[in-house]
Design an enzyme around this catalytic site. Structure first.
Site, PDB file in Angstrom:
ATOM      1  N   LYS A  22       0.844  -1.209  -0.122  1.00 58.46           N
ATOM      2  CA  LYS A  22      -0.036  -0.051  -0.173  1.00 58.46           C
ATOM      3  C   LYS A  22       0.828   1.335   0.143  1.00 58.46           C
ATOM      4  O   LYS A  22       0.455   1.991  -0.814  1.00 58.46           O
ATOM      5  CB  LYS A  22      -0.919   0.085   1.251  1.00 58.46           C
ATOM      6  CG  LYS A  22      -1.499   1.408   1.408  1.00 58.46           C
ATOM      7  CD  LYS A  22      -2.535   1.324   2.801  1.00 58.46           C
ATOM      8  CE  LYS A  22      -1.915   1.651   3.977  1.00 58.46           C
ATOM      9  NZ  LYS A  22      -1.452   3.106   4.335  1.00 58.46           N
ATOM     10  N   ASN A  23       1.857   1.185   1.053  1.00 56.42           N
ATOM     11  CA  ASN A  23       2.513   2.455   1.233  1.00 56.42           C
ATOM     12  C   ASN A  23       3.724   2.719   0.043  1.00 56.42           C
ATOM     13  O   ASN A  23       4.247   3.834  -0.124  1.00 56.42           O
ATOM     14  CB  ASN A  23       3.178   2.735   2.503  1.00 56.42           C
ATOM     15  CG  ASN A  23       2.196   2.729   3.733  1.00 56.42           C
ATOM     16  OD1 ASN A  23       0.994   2.975   3.230  1.00 56.42           O
ATOM     17  ND2 ASN A  23       2.483   2.717   4.750  1.00 56.42           N
ATOM     18  N   CYS A 116      -5.292  13.363  12.259  1.00 56.39           N
ATOM     19  CA  CYS A 116      -5.547  12.087  11.866  1.00 56.39           C
ATOM     20  C   CYS A 116      -5.505  11.364  13.449  1.00 56.39           C
ATOM     21  O   CYS A 116      -5.126  11.693  14.523  1.00 56.39           O
ATOM     22  CB  CYS A 116      -4.287  11.508  11.161  1.00 56.39           C
ATOM     23  SG  CYS A 116      -4.040   9.767  11.253  1.00 56.39           S
ATOM     24  N   ARG A 121       0.119  14.647  12.719  1.00 53.82           N
ATOM     25  CA  ARG A 121       0.554  14.528  11.431  1.00 53.82           C
ATOM     26  C   ARG A 121       0.679  15.634  10.503  1.00 53.82           C
ATOM     27  O   ARG A 121       0.116  15.658   9.480  1.00 53.82           O
ATOM     28  CB  ARG A 121      -0.098  13.507  10.910  1.00 53.82           C
ATOM     29  CG  ARG A 121      -0.002  11.945  11.715  1.00 53.82           C
ATOM     30  CD  ARG A 121      -0.798  10.659  10.985  1.00 53.82           C
ATOM     31  NE  ARG A 121       0.059  10.202   9.662  1.00 53.82           N
ATOM     32  CZ  ARG A 121      -0.328   9.290   8.981  1.00 53.82           C
ATOM     33  NH1 ARG A 121      -1.474   9.028   9.239  1.00 53.82           N
ATOM     34  NH2 ARG A 121       0.319   8.923   8.079  1.00 53.82           N
ATOM     35  N   ASP A 304       4.299   0.862  12.163  1.00 45.43           N
ATOM     36  CA  ASP A 304       3.048   0.083  11.389  1.00 45.43           C
ATOM     37  C   ASP A 304       3.071  -1.121  11.987  1.00 45.43           C
ATOM     38  O   ASP A 304       2.144  -2.100  11.561  1.00 45.43           O
ATOM     39  CB  ASP A 304       3.095   0.182  10.001  1.00 45.43           C
ATOM     40  CG  ASP A 304       2.828   1.570   9.564  1.00 45.43           C
ATOM     41  OD1 ASP A 304       2.510   2.283  10.286  1.00 45.43           O
ATOM     42  OD2 ASP A 304       3.192   1.707   8.292  1.00 45.43           O
ATOM     43  N   ARG A 396      -9.099  -0.406   4.218  1.00 52.48           N
ATOM     44  CA  ARG A 396      -7.865   0.832   3.689  1.00 52.48           C
ATOM     45  C   ARG A 396      -6.664   0.115   3.350  1.00 52.48           C
ATOM     46  O   ARG A 396      -5.933   0.509   2.363  1.00 52.48           O
ATOM     47  CB  ARG A 396      -7.841   1.905   4.477  1.00 52.48           C
ATOM     48  CG  ARG A 396      -8.910   2.449   4.843  1.00 52.48           C
ATOM     49  CD  ARG A 396      -8.833   3.810   5.689  1.00 52.48           C
ATOM     50  NE  ARG A 396      -7.620   4.759   5.058  1.00 52.48           N
ATOM     51  CZ  ARG A 396      -7.062   5.870   5.263  1.00 52.48           C
ATOM     52  NH1 ARG A 396      -7.633   6.493   6.423  1.00 52.48           N
ATOM     53  NH2 ARG A 396      -6.292   6.505   4.365  1.00 52.48           N
TER      54      ARG A 396
END
Ligand code: EPU
Length: 418
Positions: A22-23, A116, A121, A304, A396
């Site tokens: 994803k990132n 967030c 952030r 993460d 997501r």
């Protein structure tokens, strides 16, 4: 809204394959703005954040077509330079369009992302860097308005090693006049993947993956085909799933070298990890040992993976101290883990987890992406039934996780919440 129902206690076995990252995919999709024409991105995960990125690109004028894990992005007619609040508030990474739009069109108007769940952030370092490249930046009505005839190379020293900031500046500097040097740059593997696609487009970027990145600006970039790297956080989540259930699984399509910090900690906890012909075998212990972790920028322990590792420590033998050093508010999973009977106390950015012998299944609520994963892991290890609601967070960033876990023998299903 969907929820997950898990009947815990099954040891995971069998094989699972990791999806594209994803990132890495998000900035890679956005980088196609810099290369007018038809770009083809492969190994794309099926995720809500990818759909949002596609909406952002379409709103700018790109034509996007998907076929399985291949997405074709035609950026010939990206003529709109505004990313609206509606899109940016759904996914903060949308703010990465700022640098590429500015570099290609000399102006951009992008909504500020706002706060967030896991922390404030801010994007001050993105803006400071773009200003150093000569952009005129104003904040008006909740939007960043940026202008520059042509960006000019500069030396930028980041106060904090920021992943998004490094990506933003790498993309902007690719078309700037002269040389840009990014110091204290983030070193995450996703940065290397982005530099790879940009270089293939014709950019001149050296040093990605180290803390000093040199970019010699070029006049234009051309479209390419690119394969997204495997998702290291998804892979890490499966490793913890094997560990927490005392399972024995094989993971395909992952790069173990991207997860050194996690691997060392899992091994210290008693997990056996072997890599043969790029298939990683992970065998959980009867009960993990308690291990301390501190989250750090890459190559340190990834923030993460903090929530997932905490779920493992909830059933460890002994007490573990977990410090979160990247985000100010990334312990929201703690109050949900307590509902499983975990013993966790928080002081500032440090959580002390006293392992219990068994977690007990409970109804819980997902609060953010990685928190959702930690609740699944706890549910897999707990007795009885766990119900996880608000799993839209999970969608997501994890591609078909319940199907992949069911393939490993977990008793997990998705149902519509009444
Ligand atoms: N920061 C600033 N100013 C800035 C930019 C960052 O103060 O201008 C601070 C942040 O507030 C944070 C720290 O710097 O405290 C690091 O943030 P970074 O910019 O590195 O994070 P990011 O680019 O916003 C990416 C990932 C996150 C991941 C972090 C850290 C993407 C799309 N997101 O975020 O992924 O946690 O790097 O590794 O790449 C996730 O996937 O669940 C996720 C949150």
């Amino acid at each position: 809204m969907d929820k997950l129902i898990i009947k815990g206690g099954k040891k995971l076995t069998g094989e699972v394959s990791v999806s594209g990252s994803k990132n890495a995919a998000l900035p890679i999709f956005i980088s196609t703005i810099l290369a007018p024409g038809l770009n083809e991105i492969r190994n794309v995960p099926f995720l809500r954040d990818i759909n949002t990125t596609i909406k952002v690109l379409e709103s700018l004028g790109a034509v996007v077509e998907g076929n399985g894990n291949i997405v074709r992005i035609d950026t010939t007619h990206v003529n709109n330079v505004e990313a609206t609040y509606d899109l940016v508030k759904t996914m903060r990474a949308s703010v990465l369009v700022l640098g590429p739009l500015l570099a290609r069109h000399g102006r951009a108007r992008v909504s500020l992302p706002g706060g967030c769940a896991i922390g404030a952030r801010p994007i001050n370092l993105h803006l400071k860097g773009l200003a150093a490249l000569g952009a005129d930046i104003r904040l008006e009505h909740g939007y960043v308005e940026a202008k520059a005839k042509r960006l000019k190379g500069a030396r930028i020293n980041f106060d904090i090693a920021t992943v998004g900031g490094t990506e933003q500046l790498m993309m902007a500097a690719a078309l700037a006049k002269g040389e840009t040097v990014l110091e204290n740059a983030a070193r995450e593997p996703e940065i290397i993947d982005l530099a790879d696609i940009l270089n293939r487009m014709g950019a001149k970027i050296e040093g990605a993956g180290t803390d000093t990145i040199r970019i010699t600006g070029v006049k234009e970039l051309a479209p390419v085909t690119h394969d997204v790297m495997p998702d290291r956080i998804e892979a890490g989540t499966f490793m913890v799933a094997a560990a927490i259930t005392g399972g024995d699984i094989k993971i395909r399509n992952m790069k173990l070298e991207h997860l050194d910090a996690l691997v060392f900690k899992l091994q210290d906890a008693g997990v056996e990890i072997t890599n043969r012909d790029n298939v990683v075998r992970v065998k959980g212990p009867r009960r993990p040992r308690a291990i301390n972790i501190k989250t750090r920028p890459y190559p340190g322990f990834p923030t993460d993976m903090q929530a997932q590792f905490m779920a493992l420590m909830c059933v460890a033998d002994g007490a573990s101290v977990i410090s979160e050093n990247i985000f100010e508010n990334r312990f929201m999973h703690v109050s949900e883990l307590l509902r499983f009977g975990a013993d966790i106390t928080i002081e500032g950015n440090t959580a002390t987890v006293k392992g219990v012998k068994k977690l007990s299944g409970a109804p819980v609520m997902a609060t953010d992406l990685r928190a959702s994963a930690s609740l699944i892991l706890a549910g897999l290890a707990a007795d009885n039934t766990t119900e996880i609601s608000r799993i839209y967070h999970l969608d997501r960033g994890y591609d078909s996780i319940e199907k992949k876990l069911a393939g490993l023998g977990a008793d997990i299903k998705r149902v519509k919440e009444s």
